[in-house]
Design a protein around this motif. Structure first.
Motif, PDB file in Angstrom:
ATOM      1  N   ILE A 167      58.412-115.808   6.835  1.00 37.97           N
ATOM      2  CA  ILE A 167      57.542-114.890   7.590  1.00 37.97           C
ATOM      3  C   ILE A 167      56.096-115.062   7.153  1.00 37.97           C
ATOM      4  CG2 ILE A 167      57.038-112.463   8.075  1.00 37.97           C
ATOM      5  CD1 ILE A 167      60.048-111.922   7.635  1.00 37.97           C
ATOM      6  N   GLU A 168      55.882-115.130   5.846  1.00 34.99           N
ATOM      7  CA  GLU A 168      54.526-115.318   5.306  1.00 34.99           C
ATOM      8  C   GLU A 168      54.032-116.740   5.564  1.00 34.99           C
ATOM      9  OE1 GLU A 168      50.945-114.516   3.356  1.00 34.99           O
ATOM     10  OE2 GLU A 168      52.488-113.174   4.141  1.00 34.99           O
ATOM     11  N   LYS A 169      54.923-117.709   5.472  1.00 33.48           N
ATOM     12  CA  LYS A 169      54.529-119.105   5.655  1.00 33.48           C
ATOM     13  C   LYS A 169      54.051-119.410   7.067  1.00 33.48           C
ATOM     14  CE  LYS A 169      57.670-120.891   2.092  1.00 33.48           C
ATOM     15  NZ  LYS A 169      58.909-121.675   1.830  1.00 33.48           N
ATOM     16  N   THR A 170      54.507-118.622   8.037  1.00 36.79           N
ATOM     17  CA  THR A 170      54.139-118.872   9.438  1.00 36.79           C
ATOM     18  C   THR A 170      53.039-117.921   9.928  1.00 36.79           C
ATOM     19  OG1 THR A 170      55.946-117.412  10.164  1.00 36.79           O
ATOM     20  CG2 THR A 170      56.420-119.768  10.033  1.00 36.79           C
ATOM     21  N   LYS A 171      52.358-117.248   9.023  1.00 37.12           N
ATOM     22  CA  LYS A 171      51.376-116.225   9.419  1.00 37.12           C
ATOM     23  C   LYS A 171      50.197-116.783  10.213  1.00 37.12           C
ATOM     24  CE  LYS A 171      48.788-116.394   5.044  1.00 37.12           C
ATOM     25  NZ  LYS A 171      48.350-115.611   3.866  1.00 37.12           N
ATOM     26  N   ASP A 172      49.900-118.080  10.079  1.00 34.85           N
ATOM     27  CA  ASP A 172      48.771-118.678  10.783  1.00 34.85           C
ATOM     28  C   ASP A 172      49.131-119.127  12.195  1.00 34.85           C
ATOM     29  OD1 ASP A 172      47.102-118.313   8.591  1.00 34.85           O
ATOM     30  OD2 ASP A 172      47.618-120.270   7.724  1.00 34.85           O
ATOM     31  N   ARG A 201      56.255-118.545  16.510  1.00 32.95           N
ATOM     32  CA  ARG A 201      56.457-118.023  15.161  1.00 32.95           C
ATOM     33  C   ARG A 201      57.841-117.401  15.013  1.00 32.95           C
ATOM     34  NH1 ARG A 201      52.902-113.461  11.839  1.00 32.95           N
ATOM     35  NH2 ARG A 201      53.890-113.862   9.803  1.00 32.95           N
ATOM     36  N   TYR A 224      63.233-114.492   3.055  1.00 28.69           N
ATOM     37  CA  TYR A 224      62.386-114.258   4.227  1.00 28.69           C
ATOM     38  C   TYR A 224      60.938-114.699   4.013  1.00 28.69           C
ATOM     39  CZ  TYR A 224      66.317-111.566   6.009  1.00 28.69           C
ATOM     40  OH  TYR A 224      67.556-111.191   6.465  1.00 28.69           O
ATOM     41  N   SER A 225      60.725-115.600   3.067  1.00 30.86           N
ATOM     42  CA  SER A 225      59.361-116.074   2.810  1.00 30.86           C
ATOM     43  C   SER A 225      58.792-116.848   3.996  1.00 30.86           C
ATOM     44  CB  SER A 225      59.330-116.954   1.555  1.00 30.86           C
ATOM     45  OG  SER A 225      60.159-118.088   1.709  1.00 30.86           O
TER      46      SER A 225
END
Length: 203
Positions: free
Chosen positions: A62-67, A74, A59-60
């Protein structure tokens, strides 16, 4: 103070009008909910993916699309990444466990190897293999109804494999599509999982 009938009637009508607005507020005022909470989406998505116990998802994304500011974009990116992981998940077709000898019939061995055509007792073999695997897909582990079962073989029939239980593999519809895919992009878009996860994306 005693309230007159007109006040009570007006109040009741006002409440009756407000209740549907509250119940359907997300459809009536979509602009308010356009940037709904990501937490609920992630919670629903992870809960859904627990239906596939044989797979471990990363689920990384989720962090990669934070911007990404647009919540809908998203959510779509996250869902697409998970479906892509499902498609490319490593899977090796191995010989399966057999059926206890006492459950086999007299012509079992003969019909397993002597004829390259599908044996006349194929439906019985298919159901017993499904029961052997506790009604679950061999690739992803999701539960399947008997009428929705697909099959493949640990060793292809054309390469010398047989119709014996040890060679029969039970699959769900999505995993069957994946293992027989010719076009990854089209197959990923056609997966039932893709449709299910997109339902969680904010409309």
């Amino acid at each position: 103070m005693i309230l007159d009938y007109s006040f009570v009637l007006f109040s009741s009508l006002l409440v009756a009008c407000l209740i549907p607005l509250y119940i359907y507020r997300q459809k009536v005022f979509p602009f308010v909910y356009k940037t709904g909470p990501l937490e609920f989406f992630i919670q629903d998505l992870k809960a859904h993916m627990q239906k596939y116990p044989k797979m471990i998802f990363d689920y990384s994304i989720i962090e990669k699309t934070k911007d990404e500011k647009d919540i809908r974009i998203r959510q779509t990116l996250i869902a697409e990444d998970i479906v892509s992981q499902f498609y490319y998940y490593a899977y090796e077709k191995n010989t399966q466990k057999g059926i206890p000898r006492e459950k086999l019939w007299t012509t079992y061995e003969e019909r397993s190897f002597s004829n390259p055509k599908t044996p006349i007792d194929w439906q019985e073999r298919r159901e017993l293999a499904w029961r052997r695997d506790k009604n679950k897909c061999n690739r992803c582990g999701t539960e399947i109804k008997l009428e929705d079962v697909y099959t493949t073989f640990a060793k292809d029939i054309a390469k010398g494999g047989g119709y014996n239980f040890e060679n029969i593999i039970i699959l769900c519809a999505d995993c069957n599509k994946v293992l027989n895919a010719k076009n990854p992009k089209n197959t990923i878009a056609s997966l039932h999982l893709n449709d299910e996860l997109m339902k969680y994306v904010t409309s």
